[in-house]
Design a protein around this motif. Structure first.
Motif: not given
Length: 146
Positions: A67-73, A18-28
């Motif tokens: 989500l916190g290290s998405l670019q590195e992953i 879901a986050a990949d399709l619609n990136p959340p502004l606030d993960v919590g």
């Protein structure tokens, strides 16, 4: 139904997809909304409440970590894809690979267990071709860590 770590990983994959399709502004807030929706679905079905305590924390740790290290992953995954670009993969494949790489990098779960869980999740959510890609990429990544 007794919830297990496998179920917690399924929840994590659903949230990561879901986050990949619609990136959340606030993960919590994003995760709170997910748990509300799952609870509503389970109540409609007369099933048990889906996530409590350690298993909920297990799933959330993975979602926040990925989500916190998405670019590195994503850079790591891209380096182990042979003849493919990360964004040519399906959303499920990306979510499963991201979770697998994060778990190998950040937990003490044995690499073989991470790969097996990822392959099973890929097969469950997608199909045989997905499991082949997931197995290949995660196996190459695991070997690079040794």
């Amino acid at each position: 139904m007794m919830a297990t770590r496998r179920q917690a990983r399924e929840w994590a994959i659903q949230m990561l997809t879901a986050a990949d399709l619609n990136p959340p502004l606030d993960v919590g807030e994003f995760m709170a909304s997910y748990w509300e929706q799952i609870l509503d679905l389970d109540e409609e079905d007369g099933g048990p409440q889906p996530a409590r305590g350690k298993l909920k924390a297990f799933a959330e740790e993975r979602v926040v970590g990925v989500l916190g290290s998405l670019q590195e992953i994503d850079a790591l995954i891209s380096s182990f894809l042979v003849g493919w670009d990360l964004y040519r993969l399906g959303t499920i494949e990306r979510a499963v690979l991201r979770l697998g790489v994060w778990e190998m990098k950040n937990t003490d779960v044995p690499k073989a267990v991470v790969i097996n869980e990822a392959v099973d999740l890929a097969n469950w959510f997608s199909g045989a071709k997905t499991r082949t890609i997931v197995n290949g990429v995660l196996d190459r990544y695991a070997k690079s860590l040794q």
